[in-house]
Design an enzyme around this catalytic site. Structure first.
Site, PDB file in Angstrom:
ATOM      1  N   ASP A  78      -2.279  14.387   6.811  1.00  0.00           N
ATOM      2  CA  ASP A  78      -1.825  13.112   6.257  1.00  0.00           C
ATOM      3  C   ASP A  78      -0.615  13.256   5.344  1.00  0.00           C
ATOM      4  O   ASP A  78      -0.764  13.145   4.134  1.00  0.00           O
ATOM      5  CB  ASP A  78      -2.990  12.464   5.484  1.00  0.00           C
ATOM      6  CG  ASP A  78      -2.707  11.009   5.161  1.00  0.00           C
ATOM      7  OD1 ASP A  78      -1.759  10.454   5.734  1.00  0.00           O
ATOM      8  OD2 ASP A  78      -3.428  10.442   4.335  1.00  0.00           O
ATOM      9  N   LYS A  80      -3.578   0.143  14.069  1.00  0.00           N
ATOM     10  CA  LYS A  80      -4.433   1.190  13.505  1.00  0.00           C
ATOM     11  C   LYS A  80      -5.851   0.791  13.849  1.00  0.00           C
ATOM     12  O   LYS A  80      -6.353  -0.219  13.351  1.00  0.00           O
ATOM     13  CB  LYS A  80      -4.242   1.249  11.991  1.00  0.00           C
ATOM     14  CG  LYS A  80      -5.229   2.160  11.255  1.00  0.00           C
ATOM     15  CD  LYS A  80      -4.910   2.224   9.757  1.00  0.00           C
ATOM     16  CE  LYS A  80      -5.893   3.096   8.992  1.00  0.00           C
ATOM     17  NZ  LYS A  80      -5.542   3.232   7.565  1.00  0.00           N
ATOM     18  N   ASN A  91      -3.181  -1.574   7.831  1.00  0.00           N
ATOM     19  CA  ASN A  91      -4.499  -2.084   7.427  1.00  0.00           C
ATOM     20  C   ASN A  91      -4.317  -3.595   7.407  1.00  0.00           C
ATOM     21  O   ASN A  91      -4.067  -4.200   6.376  1.00  0.00           O
ATOM     22  CB  ASN A  91      -4.901  -1.565   6.048  1.00  0.00           C
ATOM     23  CG  ASN A  91      -5.227  -0.074   6.089  1.00  0.00           C
ATOM     24  OD1 ASN A  91      -5.652   0.449   7.123  1.00  0.00           O
ATOM     25  ND2 ASN A  91      -5.032   0.607   4.976  1.00  0.00           N
ATOM     26  N   ARG A 145      -1.608   3.869  17.037  1.00  0.00           N
ATOM     27  CA  ARG A 145      -1.630   5.043  16.162  1.00  0.00           C
ATOM     28  C   ARG A 145      -2.738   6.037  16.521  1.00  0.00           C
ATOM     29  O   ARG A 145      -3.861   5.644  16.854  1.00  0.00           O
ATOM     30  CB  ARG A 145      -1.803   4.620  14.706  1.00  0.00           C
ATOM     31  CG  ARG A 145      -0.628   3.837  14.192  1.00  0.00           C
ATOM     32  CD  ARG A 145      -0.871   3.393  12.776  1.00  0.00           C
ATOM     33  NE  ARG A 145      -0.403   4.319  11.780  1.00  0.00           N
ATOM     34  CZ  ARG A 145      -1.070   4.636  10.675  1.00  0.00           C
ATOM     35  NH1 ARG A 145      -2.270   4.173  10.445  1.00  0.00           N
ATOM     36  NH2 ARG A 145      -0.535   5.443   9.796  1.00  0.00           N
ATOM     37  N   GLU A 201       3.756   9.135  -1.036  1.00  0.00           N
ATOM     38  CA  GLU A 201       2.366   9.038  -1.486  1.00  0.00           C
ATOM     39  C   GLU A 201       1.862  10.348  -2.076  1.00  0.00           C
ATOM     40  O   GLU A 201       1.155  10.349  -3.078  1.00  0.00           O
ATOM     41  CB  GLU A 201       1.487   8.625  -0.294  1.00  0.00           C
ATOM     42  CG  GLU A 201       0.001   8.644  -0.592  1.00  0.00           C
ATOM     43  CD  GLU A 201      -0.847   8.260   0.622  1.00  0.00           C
ATOM     44  OE1 GLU A 201      -0.293   7.901   1.673  1.00  0.00           O
ATOM     45  OE2 GLU A 201      -2.093   8.310   0.487  1.00  0.00           O
ATOM     46  N   GLU A 231     -10.396   4.844   9.186  1.00  0.00           N
ATOM     47  CA  GLU A 231     -10.593   4.418   7.799  1.00  0.00           C
ATOM     48  C   GLU A 231     -11.129   2.991   7.727  1.00  0.00           C
ATOM     49  O   GLU A 231     -10.645   2.171   6.955  1.00  0.00           O
ATOM     50  CB  GLU A 231      -9.284   4.568   7.011  1.00  0.00           C
ATOM     51  CG  GLU A 231      -8.788   6.001   6.987  1.00  0.00           C
ATOM     52  CD  GLU A 231      -7.535   6.226   6.157  1.00  0.00           C
ATOM     53  OE1 GLU A 231      -6.720   5.296   6.039  1.00  0.00           O
ATOM     54  OE2 GLU A 231      -7.378   7.350   5.636  1.00  0.00           O
ATOM     55  N   LYS A 265       1.307  11.026  13.497  1.00  0.00           N
ATOM     56  CA  LYS A 265       1.887  11.496  12.231  1.00  0.00           C
ATOM     57  C   LYS A 265       2.494  12.883  12.415  1.00  0.00           C
ATOM     58  O   LYS A 265       2.068  13.643  13.277  1.00  0.00           O
ATOM     59  CB  LYS A 265       0.826  11.520  11.130  1.00  0.00           C
ATOM     60  CG  LYS A 265       0.433  10.126  10.643  1.00  0.00           C
ATOM     61  CD  LYS A 265      -0.447  10.165   9.395  1.00  0.00           C
ATOM     62  CE  LYS A 265      -0.806   8.738   8.975  1.00  0.00           C
ATOM     63  NZ  LYS A 265      -1.649   8.681   7.746  1.00  0.00           N
ATOM     64  N   HIS A 304      -3.604  18.489   0.327  1.00  0.00           N
ATOM     65  CA  HIS A 304      -4.526  17.433  -0.074  1.00  0.00           C
ATOM     66  C   HIS A 304      -5.310  17.782  -1.339  1.00  0.00           C
ATOM     67  O   HIS A 304      -6.511  17.569  -1.429  1.00  0.00           O
ATOM     68  CB  HIS A 304      -5.498  17.122   1.072  1.00  0.00           C
ATOM     69  CG  HIS A 304      -5.774  15.649   1.219  1.00  0.00           C
ATOM     70  ND1 HIS A 304      -6.319  14.906   0.201  1.00  0.00           N
ATOM     71  CD2 HIS A 304      -5.575  14.795   2.251  1.00  0.00           C
ATOM     72  CE1 HIS A 304      -6.441  13.643   0.608  1.00  0.00           C
ATOM     73  NE2 HIS A 304      -5.987  13.555   1.845  1.00  0.00           N
ATOM     74  N   GLU A 327       0.857  -1.189   0.000  1.00  0.00           N
ATOM     75  CA  GLU A 327       0.000   0.000   0.000  1.00  0.00           C
ATOM     76  C   GLU A 327       0.893   1.239   0.000  1.00  0.00           C
ATOM     77  O   GLU A 327       1.816   1.361   0.810  1.00  0.00           O
ATOM     78  CB  GLU A 327      -0.924  -0.026   1.225  1.00  0.00           C
ATOM     79  CG  GLU A 327      -1.883   1.150   1.241  1.00  0.00           C
ATOM     80  CD  GLU A 327      -3.107   0.921   2.118  1.00  0.00           C
ATOM     81  OE1 GLU A 327      -3.405  -0.245   2.478  1.00  0.00           O
ATOM     82  OE2 GLU A 327      -3.780   1.925   2.446  1.00  0.00           O
ATOM     83  N   ARG A 328       0.643   2.118  -0.939  1.00  0.00           N
ATOM     84  CA  ARG A 328       1.436   3.339  -1.134  1.00  0.00           C
ATOM     85  C   ARG A 328       2.906   3.013  -1.422  1.00  0.00           C
ATOM     86  O   ARG A 328       3.803   3.786  -1.079  1.00  0.00           O
ATOM     87  CB  ARG A 328       1.332   4.270   0.079  1.00  0.00           C
ATOM     88  CG  ARG A 328      -0.088   4.567   0.518  1.00  0.00           C
ATOM     89  CD  ARG A 328      -0.965   5.003  -0.607  1.00  0.00           C
ATOM     90  NE  ARG A 328      -2.345   5.273  -0.184  1.00  0.00           N
ATOM     91  CZ  ARG A 328      -3.306   5.604  -1.042  1.00  0.00           C
ATOM     92  NH1 ARG A 328      -3.073   5.682  -2.341  1.00  0.00           N
ATOM     93  NH2 ARG A 328      -4.514   5.853  -0.599  1.00  0.00           N
ATOM     94  N   ARG A 338     -11.158  17.646  10.089  1.00  0.00           N
ATOM     95  CA  ARG A 338     -10.329  16.429  10.221  1.00  0.00           C
ATOM     96  C   ARG A 338      -9.022  16.724  10.945  1.00  0.00           C
ATOM     97  O   ARG A 338      -8.499  15.866  11.668  1.00  0.00           O
ATOM     98  CB  ARG A 338     -10.067  15.840   8.832  1.00  0.00           C
ATOM     99  CG  ARG A 338      -9.131  14.667   8.863  1.00  0.00           C
ATOM    100  CD  ARG A 338      -9.060  13.958   7.545  1.00  0.00           C
ATOM    101  NE  ARG A 338      -7.860  13.143   7.460  1.00  0.00           N
ATOM    102  CZ  ARG A 338      -7.423  12.562   6.352  1.00  0.00           C
ATOM    103  NH1 ARG A 338      -8.096  12.707   5.231  1.00  0.00           N
ATOM    104  NH2 ARG A 338      -6.330  11.831   6.352  1.00  0.00           N
TER     105      ARG A 338
HETATM  106  O1  GCW Z   1      -2.007   8.270   4.068  1.00  0.00           O
HETATM  107  C1  GCW Z   1      -3.160   7.504   4.229  1.00  0.00           C
HETATM  108  C2  GCW Z   1      -3.106   6.527   3.116  1.00  0.00           C
HETATM  109  C3  GCW Z   1      -3.668   5.181   3.456  1.00  0.00           C
HETATM  110  C4  GCW Z   1      -3.069   4.741   4.779  1.00  0.00           C
HETATM  111  C5  GCW Z   1      -3.475   5.737   5.850  1.00  0.00           C
HETATM  112  C6  GCW Z   1      -2.862   5.430   7.207  1.00  0.00           C
HETATM  113  C7  GCW Z   1      -2.426   2.566   5.536  1.00  0.00           C
HETATM  114  O2  GCW Z   1      -3.768   7.080   2.004  1.00  0.00           O
HETATM  115  O3  GCW Z   1      -3.341   4.313   2.406  1.00  0.00           O
HETATM  116  O4  GCW Z   1      -3.437   3.440   5.146  1.00  0.00           O
HETATM  117  O5  GCW Z   1      -3.022   7.018   5.499  1.00  0.00           O
HETATM  118  O6  GCW Z   1      -1.875   6.039   7.548  1.00  0.00           O
HETATM  119  O7  GCW Z   1      -3.389   4.583   7.911  1.00  0.00           O
END
Ligand code: GCW
Length: 717
Positions: free
Chosen positions: A380, A302, A225, A339, A408, A306, A375, A536, A182-183, A351
């Site tokens: 994001d 996590k 995920n 997280r 990403e 999402e 983060k 974004h 992923e990414r 957000r």
């Molecule tokens: O940056 C976003 C991404 C998701 C990612 C999520 C996260 C792993 O688009 O792909 O999922 O953050 O950090 O959980």
């Protein structure tokens, strides 16, 4: 006969030439090519033998790496000895090496991972000693020494000493079990789960070497995920096989844990963290993992983000969830990295505010072996964000920072963007949590609030590509992450110089322009994608190209229009008192610095303020004109880097030079695309002309809107 012989010789020459110039980048910065003759002679004089007196696997790794490095750099392999001889490097710990012990080196306070390197004289012979309290420190010291050898630094009077400022220095692999990352933009996952545990790959060792060389001491092997399958007995055996390869290089493995695993694997009806059967299931699972991996690091989670399951599904708090898991790993010395990247589809709150709203009230309620992973910014991993307001706001809770090494939102592996300045900018930000000087670095190294559990995580950019990271320059982001995790106050330009010297050449005629271009590269991306605090605006799903017009996604905060709020009057997200008041989540001195659109650092202007198109910037120009000029500046910077790189051709092998030149050409086209699409869109709202002399977008807005990229890599499955 004769012609056959000639052809044979020709083929042999050709092969030799190809392999000498075949520089795919696999060696990373551990590229031990011959030094200039005088430097090589110095290395030979000081490294004729590597002497060790103890059987520690990390010291064995250190020795093997030094032998490899000296052989490559100086042309002669050192011998491996247990007794002294002139011109040797001595590696060891005072506890187990009598030779090291007699030196009485100042190792107190360096912990298990710090090291001392000194030029000493043993029995009349000049010796370089690399000493530490533990094998891990010896390993890191050996790599520090190699760094100096690679730069051709004088080593006859060497005196180095260092220890990491941060404890958990971990990569987070967002790697799925079918090897999709992923990414990820560098091929497939390096973890070949299907073939594990019976077959491992030489890459695992090289991965561990690279990490050890920059101090990274842990890896979370699977995506946050997460699938519950990672916690099944067969997958635990696979993770154990990886752990066996990483261990001699000072690395621990961790796993992302799916919160609902007790239901999916254990057949329970609930994953409620306060249900004793659930807690019991996790304890049993942790015991099972530790039987297979005695030094297992712990879990990364996590939850309730999402669509992931979590304690909120049972009206329990994040602390309830984290503490239950923490109790399962505590008897084994494990940790839980929980997280804070949490935002809910049902929550209309800005957000940028949601993580703070959810976590701040939990300060002090987490178990001792929980560390909350935050983060770098509140949204994001954007090209630029202000620091996350949780830093400095949870003094009773260890916080670790999460950076995204994979790009990403910064043009994947195609765009050259050195992230050292991004990481360093956040680490240097002053939270004012305990008054002036409460930098993010001091929050995460534990010194501000007296925490012993500390950490830094980087979302890995590693895959099966021959060059590991998708491009040579993306290797620098992995490297910079490690170096900054070791020392959050290290300077990104010095790190870039170390990297470029080891990766290409220490020749100053190459280093100076390369480091300068790297240092400007991230700001260029900010300029051509999201200048002046915008964020974004990337297209849907893949986040690659421009999509500032996107307004049709299910959740408001997935849409770029949610973030820029541009209309006929102006642009920007009002996060002041008249808007979402996200500002109030920062300490008053920070909030007041950001509160006034006239005095705010302009790089954050539109993050915090909605301002009219005719708003006057500090230099008197209008916001509209400045915005357009920033887009232009970004494109011009990429053109400049392309030209610089073209001039550096004599210093770089054809393959790595050519591939980088190709990428820069694409980046320039795409920077122009970003500039044109963004200006076409914003001009349709502002209805203002471009500043005189600046070219209009190449296409009408609808052309940009119509672009589709259905198979872009890295999308979540
Ligand atoms: O940056 C976003 C991404 C998701 C990612 C999520 C996260 C792993 O688009 O792909 O999922 O953050 O950090 O959980």
């Amino acid at each position: 006969m004769r012609s056959g012989w000639i052809i044979g010789v020709l083929i042999a020459c050709l092969l030799a030439a190809t392999s000498a110039s075949a520089e795919g980048g696999y060696d990373l910065w551990l590229r031990y090519r011959p030094l200039p003759p005088t430097s090589a002679a110095t290395v030979r004089a000081h490294a004729g033998a590597i002497v060790t007196q103890e059987a520690d696997p990390r010291i064995a790794s250190a020795k093997a790496e030094l032998i490899r490095a000296v052989e490559g750099l100086a042309g002669t392999a050192p011998t491996s000895d247990a007794v002294m001889r002139p011109g040797a490097i001595l590696l060891g710990t005072p506890a187990r090496s009598p030779l090291v012990r007699q030196l009485g080196l100042p190792l107190a306070g360096l912990g298990n991972e710090g090291y001392v390197i000194r030029s000493v004289v043993i029995a009349g012979s000049p010796t370089i000693v690399v000493a530490a309290n533990d094998g891990a420190g010896v390993l890191y010291g050996a790599f520090a020494l190699i760094r100096h050898l690679q730069r051709g630094d004088p080593i006859d009077r060497i005196a180095l000493q260092s220890r990491p400022e941060v404890g958990l220095r971990v990569l987070n692999h967002w790697d799925n079990l079918d090897r999709q990352v992923e990414r990820g933009y560098a091929g497939q996952s390096i973890w070949d789960w299907w073939r594990l545990p019976g077959q491992t790959d030489a890459r695992y060792t090289d991965y561990a070497r690279a990490n050890a060389s920059i101090g990274i001491n842990g890896a979370v092997l699977n995506n946050v995920n997460a699938k519950a399958d990672s916690l099944t007995t067969p997958y635990i055996a696979k993770a154990a096989a990886v752990a066996d390869v990483l261990r001699p290089w000072g690395m621990k493995v961790y796993l992302s844990a799916r919160f609902s695993a007790p239901i999916e694997l254990g057949g329970l009806k609930t994953a409620d963290p306060l249900d004793p059967a659930v807690a019991r299931w996790w304890r049993g699972k942790a015991d099972e993992i530790y039987r297979a991996i005695p030094d297992f690091g712990g879990f990364l989670v996590k939850a309730n983000s999402e669509g992931q399951p979590g304690p909120r599904d049972y009206r329990r708090s994040h602390a309830d969830g984290a503490n239950m898991l923490a109790a399962a790993v505590a008897p084994h010395g494990g940790v839980v990295m929980w997280r804070a990247f949490v935002y809910a589809d049902t929550d209309p709150e800005d957000r940028a505010k949601q993580a703070y709203t959810e976590f701040k009230p939990l300060d002090g309620r987490f178990a001792d072996n929980v560390i909350v992973q935050v983060k770098n910014g509140p949204i994001d991993f954007q090209p630029r964000e202000p620091f996350h307001p949780l830093f400095g706001a949870m003094p009773k809770t260890p916080l670790m920072i999460e950076f995204q090494i994979t790009k990403e939102y910064l043009g994947f592996a195609t765009h050259l963007a050195y992230l050292g300045p991004l990481f360093a900018e956040t680490l240097a930000a002053d939270t004012y949590g305990k008054g002036r000087g409460s930098t993010v670095a001091r929050v995460i190294d534990g010194s501000l609030d007296g925490h012993r559990l500390t950490g830094m995580a980087g979302v890995a950019n590693i895959g099966t590509d021959r060059n590991w990271a998708g491009s040579i320059f993306d290797q620098a982001n992995w490297y910079a992450f490690g170096r900054l995790a070791w020392d959050p106050r290290a300077k990104p330009d010095a790190i870039a110089a170390d990297w470029a010297a080891a990766t290409f050449t220490p020749d100053p005629r190459f280093l100076a322009p390369t480091v300068a271009a790297m240092m400007r590269s991230r700001e260029a991306v900010v300029d051509y994608m999201t200048p002046l605090g915008l964020a974004h605006l990337m297209a849907t799903g893949h986040h690659y190209g421009p999509g500032p017009w996107v307004a049709d996604l299910a959740r408001p905060e997935w849409n770029p229009v949610y973030y820029h709020r541009a209309d006929a009057n102006g642009i920007g997200f009002d996060r002041t008192r008249t808007g979402s008041n996200a500002l109030a989540q920062y300490a008053p001195p920070v909030a007041s610095r950001f509160a006034d659109p006239k005095t705010i650092d302009e790089q954050y202007l539109l993050w915090f303020h909605h301002v009219p198109w005719d708003h006057r910037m500090a230099d008197g120009a209008t916001l509209w004109d400045t915005l357009v000029r920033r887009y232009d500046r970004g494109v011009a910077q990429v053109a400049d880097t392309r030209d610089t790189w073209a001039r550096l051709k004599p210093f770089v092998d054809a393959e790595r030079h050519g591939r980088t030149a190709d990428a820069l050409r694409v980046q320039l086209e795409e920077a122009q695309w970003w500039r044109d699409a963004s200006i076409a869109y914003f001009a349709s709202l502002s209805r203002r002309p471009l500043p005189a002399g600046l070219p209009p977008p190449a296409h009408p807005l609808d052309w940009y809107k119509a672009q589709r990229f259905p198979w872009a890599p890295g999308n979540p499955q």
